[in-house]
Design a protein around this motif. Structure first.
Motif, PDB file in Angstrom:
ATOM      1  N   ALA A  21      36.424 -21.324  37.426  1.00  0.00           N
ATOM      2  CA  ALA A  21      37.271 -21.784  38.518  1.00  0.00           C
ATOM      3  C   ALA A  21      36.661 -22.963  39.255  1.00  0.00           C
ATOM      4  O   ALA A  21      37.354 -23.701  39.941  1.00  0.00           O
ATOM      5  N   PHE A  22      35.348 -23.140  39.090  1.00  0.00           N
ATOM      6  CA  PHE A  22      34.675 -24.191  39.840  1.00  0.00           C
ATOM      7  C   PHE A  22      34.353 -25.406  38.975  1.00  0.00           C
ATOM      8  O   PHE A  22      33.633 -26.296  39.392  1.00  0.00           O
ATOM      9  N   ALA A  23      34.854 -25.445  37.733  1.00  0.00           N
ATOM     10  CA  ALA A  23      34.604 -26.584  36.865  1.00  0.00           C
ATOM     11  C   ALA A  23      35.110 -27.861  37.523  1.00  0.00           C
ATOM     12  O   ALA A  23      36.203 -27.899  38.078  1.00  0.00           O
ATOM     13  N   GLY A  24      34.311 -28.916  37.429  1.00  0.00           N
ATOM     14  CA  GLY A  24      34.657 -30.184  38.052  1.00  0.00           C
ATOM     15  C   GLY A  24      34.123 -30.322  39.458  1.00  0.00           C
ATOM     16  O   GLY A  24      34.105 -31.427  40.014  1.00  0.00           O
ATOM     17  N   ASN A  25      33.671 -29.223  40.049  1.00  0.00           N
ATOM     18  CA  ASN A  25      33.137 -29.262  41.403  1.00  0.00           C
ATOM     19  C   ASN A  25      31.673 -29.664  41.408  1.00  0.00           C
ATOM     20  O   ASN A  25      30.960 -29.503  40.423  1.00  0.00           O
ATOM     21  N   THR A  26      31.235 -30.158  42.556  1.00  0.00           N
ATOM     22  CA  THR A  26      29.838 -30.542  42.725  1.00  0.00           C
ATOM     23  C   THR A  26      28.967 -29.316  42.950  1.00  0.00           C
ATOM     24  O   THR A  26      29.306 -28.433  43.738  1.00  0.00           O
ATOM     25  N   LEU A  36      30.804 -28.915  34.350  1.00  0.00           N
ATOM     26  CA  LEU A  36      31.824 -29.178  33.338  1.00  0.00           C
ATOM     27  C   LEU A  36      32.438 -27.891  32.813  1.00  0.00           C
ATOM     28  O   LEU A  36      33.645 -27.795  32.634  1.00  0.00           O
ATOM     29  N   THR A  37      31.588 -26.907  32.540  1.00  0.00           N
ATOM     30  CA  THR A  37      32.077 -25.613  32.081  1.00  0.00           C
ATOM     31  C   THR A  37      30.984 -24.583  32.278  1.00  0.00           C
ATOM     32  O   THR A  37      29.813 -24.935  32.456  1.00  0.00           O
ATOM     33  N   ALA A  38      31.359 -23.320  32.277  1.00  0.00           N
ATOM     34  CA  ALA A  38      30.395 -22.233  32.442  1.00  0.00           C
ATOM     35  C   ALA A  38      30.653 -21.159  31.398  1.00  0.00           C
ATOM     36  O   ALA A  38      31.807 -20.830  31.107  1.00  0.00           O
ATOM     37  N   ARG A  39      29.562 -20.642  30.837  1.00  0.00           N
ATOM     38  CA  ARG A  39      29.654 -19.539  29.889  1.00  0.00           C
ATOM     39  C   ARG A  39      28.648 -18.472  30.307  1.00  0.00           C
ATOM     40  O   ARG A  39      27.480 -18.536  29.931  1.00  0.00           O
ATOM     41  N   GLY A  40      29.085 -17.555  31.119  1.00  0.00           N
ATOM     42  CA  GLY A  40      28.208 -16.485  31.564  1.00  0.00           C
ATOM     43  C   GLY A  40      27.014 -17.016  32.338  1.00  0.00           C
ATOM     44  O   GLY A  40      27.165 -17.614  33.402  1.00  0.00           O
ATOM     45  N   TRP A  44      25.122 -19.453  31.593  1.00  0.00           N
ATOM     46  CA  TRP A  44      24.820 -20.858  31.331  1.00  0.00           C
ATOM     47  C   TRP A  44      25.958 -21.755  31.815  1.00  0.00           C
ATOM     48  O   TRP A  44      27.125 -21.382  31.746  1.00  0.00           O
ATOM     49  N   SER A  45      25.593 -22.928  32.308  1.00  0.00           N
ATOM     50  CA  SER A  45      26.568 -23.906  32.782  1.00  0.00           C
ATOM     51  C   SER A  45      26.268 -25.270  32.171  1.00  0.00           C
ATOM     52  O   SER A  45      25.099 -25.670  32.072  1.00  0.00           O
ATOM     53  N   ARG A  46      27.306 -25.968  31.765  1.00  0.00           N
ATOM     54  CA  ARG A  46      27.144 -27.341  31.266  1.00  0.00           C
ATOM     55  C   ARG A  46      27.438 -28.287  32.416  1.00  0.00           C
ATOM     56  O   ARG A  46      28.499 -28.217  33.049  1.00  0.00           O
ATOM     57  N   ILE A  47      26.489 -29.178  32.692  1.00  0.00           N
ATOM     58  CA  ILE A  47      26.599 -30.064  33.847  1.00  0.00           C
ATOM     59  C   ILE A  47      26.531 -31.521  33.406  1.00  0.00           C
ATOM     60  O   ILE A  47      26.127 -31.835  32.287  1.00  0.00           O
ATOM     61  N   GLN A  48      26.919 -32.392  34.330  1.00  0.00           N
ATOM     62  CA  GLN A  48      26.768 -33.829  34.129  1.00  0.00           C
ATOM     63  C   GLN A  48      26.045 -34.409  35.329  1.00  0.00           C
ATOM     64  O   GLN A  48      26.423 -34.150  36.479  1.00  0.00           O
ATOM     65  N   GLY A  73      24.306 -31.687  29.780  1.00  0.00           N
ATOM     66  CA  GLY A  73      23.445 -30.680  29.194  1.00  0.00           C
ATOM     67  C   GLY A  73      23.685 -29.325  29.828  1.00  0.00           C
ATOM     68  O   GLY A  73      24.398 -29.205  30.834  1.00  0.00           O
ATOM     69  N   TRP A  74      23.081 -28.310  29.220  1.00  0.00           N
ATOM     70  CA  TRP A  74      23.249 -26.918  29.675  1.00  0.00           C
ATOM     71  C   TRP A  74      22.045 -26.469  30.499  1.00  0.00           C
ATOM     72  O   TRP A  74      20.906 -26.769  30.152  1.00  0.00           O
ATOM     73  N   VAL A  75      22.326 -25.755  31.586  1.00  0.00           N
ATOM     74  CA  VAL A  75      21.274 -25.213  32.448  1.00  0.00           C
ATOM     75  C   VAL A  75      21.624 -23.776  32.812  1.00  0.00           C
ATOM     76  O   VAL A  75      22.802 -23.388  32.777  1.00  0.00           O
ATOM     77  N   PRO A  76      20.620 -22.959  33.172  1.00  0.00           N
ATOM     78  CA  PRO A  76      20.935 -21.608  33.661  1.00  0.00           C
ATOM     79  C   PRO A  76      21.778 -21.674  34.936  1.00  0.00           C
ATOM     80  O   PRO A  76      21.437 -22.396  35.870  1.00  0.00           O
ATOM     81  N   SER A  77      22.854 -20.930  34.972  1.00  0.00           N
ATOM     82  CA  SER A  77      23.774 -20.968  36.116  1.00  0.00           C
ATOM     83  C   SER A  77      23.090 -20.568  37.419  1.00  0.00           C
ATOM     84  O   SER A  77      23.466 -21.045  38.495  1.00  0.00           O
ATOM     85  N   ARG A  78      22.079 -19.708  37.333  1.00  0.00           N
ATOM     86  CA  ARG A  78      21.418 -19.229  38.550  1.00  0.00           C
ATOM     87  C   ARG A  78      20.634 -20.328  39.259  1.00  0.00           C
ATOM     88  O   ARG A  78      20.212 -20.142  40.408  1.00  0.00           O
ATOM     89  N   HIS A  79      20.426 -21.463  38.596  1.00  0.00           N
ATOM     90  CA  HIS A  79      19.667 -22.559  39.197  1.00  0.00           C
ATOM     91  C   HIS A  79      20.578 -23.612  39.827  1.00  0.00           C
ATOM     92  O   HIS A  79      20.129 -24.705  40.156  1.00  0.00           O
ATOM     93  N   LEU A  80      21.849 -23.252  39.985  1.00  0.00           N
ATOM     94  CA  LEU A  80      22.825 -24.131  40.628  1.00  0.00           C
ATOM     95  C   LEU A  80      23.423 -23.447  41.838  1.00  0.00           C
ATOM     96  O   LEU A  80      23.519 -22.220  41.888  1.00  0.00           O
TER      97      LEU A  80
END
Length: 291
Positions: free
Chosen positions: A11-16, A49-53, A55-59, A66-73
């Motif tokens: 739901a938060f894809a595209g957000n900062t 950009l997108t999230a998979r459990g 992991w999140s893909r960011i720009q 690239g992909w980073v652990p979601s907990r670090h965002l």
């Protein structure tokens, strides 16, 4: 019975979002078993950009993905992002410790952040902005800062500079020499460890120039012009490889036949090499100057 896994669009894809770890590896896939393609430093504003459990893909700001652990965002729910308004300072030391209170002895640092980290100074209506940014308030030599996780902390004012201006070429060469001996790190984009293109990208960023992340993309970038080898000047970028279409390394010319770069050749650190020496003289395939 087969397990059906369905990915639900975030739901938060595209957000900062803000990076809340000191230096965050960006992976080519949603696993730390994949290769590191770049890094994002503490307090960076990135686009989800997108999230998979987990992991999140960011720009990042340079459009690298690239992909980073979601907990670090952390999601930015209001405003343009972290450290984009108000009194902002930037870490000018190679790295800096941030403390719970204005004292280096009482507690361990809350976090240690790299060069270029931007921090938001906590407003004090009774002080002028210049005094806040210079650490000349009641705790002289210290600045109160609001961290990306919304907690408050303190940093020594000698580690930061308010509103840094773009550097001249001589100043960028002096800056480059401050990193001599910093270890090489594949995918590295911080003072905790650079790779070759991460190092030159940082030096250009200090000159106010935002250019692509990878060496081959830097050489092909529209913001630079080709320069003949005999005409290179300090501040020009040098690109190495087996051919102009297969560039694998880069550095910055600093004059007197020398260039500074981060390489695994010999001792794997930021170092100064001579262009006439092997293997560099044979591998130099392109030179570029920022427009």
């Amino acid at each position: 019975m087969a397990l059906l896994i369905v990915f639900v669009p975030c739901a938060f894809a595209g957000n900062t979002h803000i990076v809340v770890s000191p230096v965050e590896n960006m992976y080519s896939g949603p696993s730390d078993k994949t290769d590191v393609v770049s890094q994002a430093i503490y307090g960076s504003n990135v686009t989800l950009l997108t999230a998979r459990g987990e992991w999140s893909r960011i720009q990042t700001a340079d459009h690298y993905k690239g992909w980073v652990p979601s907990r670090h965002l952390r999601l930015i729910q209001n405003g343009a992002g972290y450290a984009t308004s108000g009194v902002i300072v930037q870490v000018e030391s190679l790295f800096a410790n941030i403390y719970r209170e204005p004292d280096v002895t009482r507690h361990k640092p809350v976090v240690t952040v790299p060069f270029e980290t931007r921090l938001q100074v906590i407003a004090d209506e009774n002080e002028a902005d210049t005094k806040k940014a210079e650490g000349k308030g009641p705790h002289e030599g210290w600045l109160p800062v609001r961290l990306p996780d919304k907690s408050s902390a303190w940093i020594q004012s000698g580690d930061v500079a308010p509103d840094p201006k773009p550097l001249s070429i001589p100043q960028s060469i002096d800056l480059a020499k401050r990193f001599l001996g910093i270890p090489y790190l594949w995918g590295g984009g911080s003072s905790f460890g650079f790779d070759c293109s991460g190092f030159t990208q940082m030096l250009m960023r200090a000159r106010g120039v935002i250019m692509p992340r990878d060496a081959d993309k830097q050489a092909a970038w529209s913001g630079v012009i080709p320069v003949n080898r005999k005409d290179i000047q300090p501040g020009d970028l040098l690109f190495f490889g087996v051919s102009p279409k297969n560039i694998t390394h880069t550095g910055m010319y600093i004059g007197d036949g020398q260039f500074i770069h981060d390489t695994t050749t010999g001792h794997p650190v930021v170092q100064i090499s001579r262009l006439e020496d092997q293997p560099w003289t044979q591998l130099l395939v392109a030179s570029r100057r920022v427009k």
